[in-house]
Design a protein around this motif. Structure first.
Motif, PDB file in Angstrom:
ATOM      1  N   TRP A 152       0.894  -1.321  -0.215  1.00 53.13           N
ATOM      2  CA  TRP A 152      -0.052  -0.037  -0.238  1.00 53.13           C
ATOM      3  C   TRP A 152       0.898   1.234  -0.075  1.00 53.13           C
ATOM      4  CZ3 TRP A 152      -4.574   1.556  -1.334  1.00 53.13           C
ATOM      5  CH2 TRP A 152      -4.942   2.882  -0.943  1.00 53.13           C
ATOM      6  N   SER A 153       1.764   1.270   0.920  1.00 49.83           N
ATOM      7  CA  SER A 153       2.561   2.504   0.809  1.00 49.83           C
ATOM      8  C   SER A 153       3.548   2.726  -0.257  1.00 49.83           C
ATOM      9  CB  SER A 153       3.609   2.459   2.289  1.00 49.83           C
ATOM     10  OG  SER A 153       4.342   1.321   2.140  1.00 49.83           O
ATOM     11  N   ASN A 154       3.911   1.522  -0.741  1.00 52.43           N
ATOM     12  CA  ASN A 154       4.754   1.598  -2.263  1.00 52.43           C
ATOM     13  C   ASN A 154       4.109   2.124  -3.300  1.00 52.43           C
ATOM     14  OD1 ASN A 154       7.879   1.755  -1.452  1.00 52.43           O
ATOM     15  ND2 ASN A 154       7.086   0.126  -0.107  1.00 52.43           N
ATOM     16  N   VAL A 155       3.228   1.284  -3.494  1.00 50.32           N
ATOM     17  CA  VAL A 155       2.593   0.956  -4.901  1.00 50.32           C
ATOM     18  C   VAL A 155       1.479   2.387  -4.957  1.00 50.32           C
ATOM     19  CG1 VAL A 155       1.154  -0.283  -6.398  1.00 50.32           C
ATOM     20  CG2 VAL A 155       3.132  -1.157  -5.310  1.00 50.32           C
ATOM     21  N   PHE A 156       0.707   2.501  -3.884  1.00 53.92           N
ATOM     22  CA  PHE A 156      -0.316   3.250  -3.975  1.00 53.92           C
ATOM     23  C   PHE A 156      -0.095   4.838  -3.197  1.00 53.92           C
ATOM     24  CE2 PHE A 156      -1.958  -1.089  -4.542  1.00 53.92           C
ATOM     25  CZ  PHE A 156      -2.707  -0.542  -5.810  1.00 53.92           C
ATOM     26  N   MET A 157       0.251   4.812  -2.021  1.00 55.98           N
ATOM     27  CA  MET A 157       0.764   6.020  -1.343  1.00 55.98           C
ATOM     28  C   MET A 157       1.791   6.776  -2.055  1.00 55.98           C
ATOM     29  SD  MET A 157       0.563   5.050   2.647  1.00 55.98           S
ATOM     30  CE  MET A 157       0.671   6.564   3.207  1.00 55.98           C
ATOM     31  N   LEU A 158       2.923   6.261  -2.357  1.00 52.14           N
ATOM     32  CA  LEU A 158       3.916   7.027  -3.064  1.00 52.14           C
ATOM     33  C   LEU A 158       4.078   6.785  -4.557  1.00 52.14           C
ATOM     34  CD1 LEU A 158       7.007   5.717  -0.765  1.00 52.14           C
ATOM     35  CD2 LEU A 158       5.700   7.924  -0.664  1.00 52.14           C
ATOM     36  N   ALA A 159       3.860   5.469  -5.253  1.00 54.24           N
ATOM     37  CA  ALA A 159       3.954   5.559  -6.693  1.00 54.24           C
ATOM     38  C   ALA A 159       2.505   5.958  -7.192  1.00 54.24           C
ATOM     39  CB  ALA A 159       4.223   4.066  -7.138  1.00 54.24           C
ATOM     40  N   GLY A 160       1.404   5.852  -6.593  1.00 54.41           N
ATOM     41  CA  GLY A 160       0.198   6.628  -7.175  1.00 54.41           C
ATOM     42  C   GLY A 160      -0.363   5.671  -8.462  1.00 54.41           C
ATOM     43  N   LEU A 161      -0.167   4.129  -8.215  1.00 51.58           N
ATOM     44  CA  LEU A 161      -0.733   3.454  -9.218  1.00 51.58           C
ATOM     45  C   LEU A 161      -2.167   3.776  -9.452  1.00 51.58           C
ATOM     46  CD1 LEU A 161      -0.296   1.079 -11.222  1.00 51.58           C
ATOM     47  CD2 LEU A 161      -1.014  -0.302  -9.385  1.00 51.58           C
ATOM     48  N   ARG A 162      -2.733   3.877 -10.820  1.00 50.69           N
ATOM     49  CA  ARG A 162      -4.018   4.466 -11.107  1.00 50.69           C
ATOM     50  C   ARG A 162      -4.592   3.350 -11.903  1.00 50.69           C
ATOM     51  NH1 ARG A 162      -1.116   9.100 -11.558  1.00 50.69           N
ATOM     52  NH2 ARG A 162      -0.714   8.874 -13.854  1.00 50.69           N
ATOM     53  N   GLU A 163      -5.970   3.207 -11.896  1.00 49.33           N
ATOM     54  CA  GLU A 163      -6.761   2.276 -12.628  1.00 49.33           C
ATOM     55  C   GLU A 163      -6.322   2.565 -14.186  1.00 49.33           C
ATOM     56  OE1 GLU A 163     -11.494   1.507 -13.729  1.00 49.33           O
ATOM     57  OE2 GLU A 163     -10.873   2.945 -12.424  1.00 49.33           O
ATOM     58  N   GLY A 164      -6.087   1.376 -14.767  1.00 45.09           N
ATOM     59  CA  GLY A 164      -5.790   1.344 -16.277  1.00 45.09           C
ATOM     60  C   GLY A 164      -4.167   1.312 -16.302  1.00 45.09           C
TER      61      GLY A 164
END
Length: 318
Positions: free
Chosen positions: A128-140
């Motif tokens: 969660w912290s790396n892929v979403f909070m920091l890297a901001g992976l988005r739909e698509g």
């Protein structure tokens, strides 16, 4: 109580199940009666003498546990004694009891076995912290996960797919490739036979290999891509092509979780509870457990981890 003590830096046989002093929860902490812990690569590094725990952490390995609340330190309004929980630790999980900041404790998700919950805190918080909070992976967008059969990999595949991303993962065998596809991976790349760069470009790369993959990771990034480095299994030193980074307007971000300040860990844990726990409770993502081993046999669990034949988490049960 008993805990796994590292007799001296070395091979797995230096791990010993011995009597040690009982922990006491400090203000803001809770005491957890441990049902299970889980094996992480960081534990192996600590056993070898390469990753010492922070000064305020217990000396025993173990970065996550599950169990029941056995006591509350001063100023802790909840959870209540007897509640089933899992927790993110700085160390000390290979033990019958452990004290942990209340802000790093999560309820066991509904529908998840209390023992299996031991394998959730470290992977959930890391992904969660790396892929979403920091890297901001988005739909698509497309995520490349190295080591898809690992605990981190199996969780990252599921969480990214649940959030609408396309997922590519590297694996070392056809069997692991099949398991990763079952978890939702769109493409699997056997790193022994094929080059993952050819399956790119990738908007986000989650890498636990380090130096060995640095150049190719950057080559594989899309314009505006984000490389998240979370491990050193392939070495610590490599050259970075700044020109390529500039042309791609890319980001390289290296992180660890263990040594972060309490406030940062609390923020990550709160985000996991808000965004990840509902996906576990709905069944959209699940725990992936390779096997359970008695904690007193932690040396055998470490040997299995180093053989890299497992898929998902290796749990240590009390």
């Amino acid at each position: 109580m008993h805990a796994i003590v590292i007799r001296e830096p070395g091979d797995a046989d230096v791990l010993e199940w011995k009597p040690v002093p009982d922990p006491e929860p400090r203000p803001g902490e809770v005491l957890v009666e441990v049902a299970a812990s889980a094996v992480n690569r960081a534990d192996v590094m600590q056993r070898r003498g390469f990753y010492p725990p922070p000064d305020d952490a217990p000396p025993y390995p173990g970065l996550e546990v599950s169990g029941r609340i056995a006591g509350l330190g001063e100023g802790v309004p909840g959870p209540a004694v007897g509640d089933e929980v899992c927790a993110l630790l700085s160390g000390g999980g290979y033990a019958e009891r452990v004290a942990v900041p209340a802000s790093q404790v999560l309820p066991v998700p509904r529908g998840v076995d209390v023992v299996e919950a031991a394998g959730l805190p470290e992977v959930a918080c890391t992904v969660w912290s790396n892929v979403f909070m920091l890297a901001g992976l988005r739909e698509g967008e497309t995520l490349l996960v190295h080591g898809g059969g690992s605990g981190i990999g199996t969780f990252a595949i599921q969480l990214a797919k649940a959030c609408g991303a396309r997922v590519v993962t590297t694996v070392g065998s056809p069997e692991k490739a099949e398991r990763c596809r079952e978890l939702g991976a769109d493409v699997t790349v056997n790193y022994r036979e094929d080059d993952f760069v050819e399956s790119g470009p990738y908007d986000v790369v989650l890498d636990l290999v380090g130096a060995k993959y640095l150049q190719r990771n950057v080559e594989a990034l899309a314009t505006g891509g984000r490389l998240m480095v979370i491990g050193l299994q392939g070495g610590a030193k490599a050259e970075l092509d700044i020109g390529m980074l500039l042309r791609k307007r890319a980001l390289v971000h290296a992180t660890t979780l263990r040594a972060r300040p309490l406030e940062e860990k609390a923020e990550i844990v709160a985000g996991v509870r808000e965004h990840v726990w509902p996906l576990l409770e709905s069944g959209r993502i699940r725990t992936v457990v390779d096997r359970r081993i008695p904690m007193a046999e932690a040396s055998r669990a470490h040997e299995l981890m180093e053989e890299s034949g497992h898929v998902g988490k290796i749990l240590l049960t009390v």
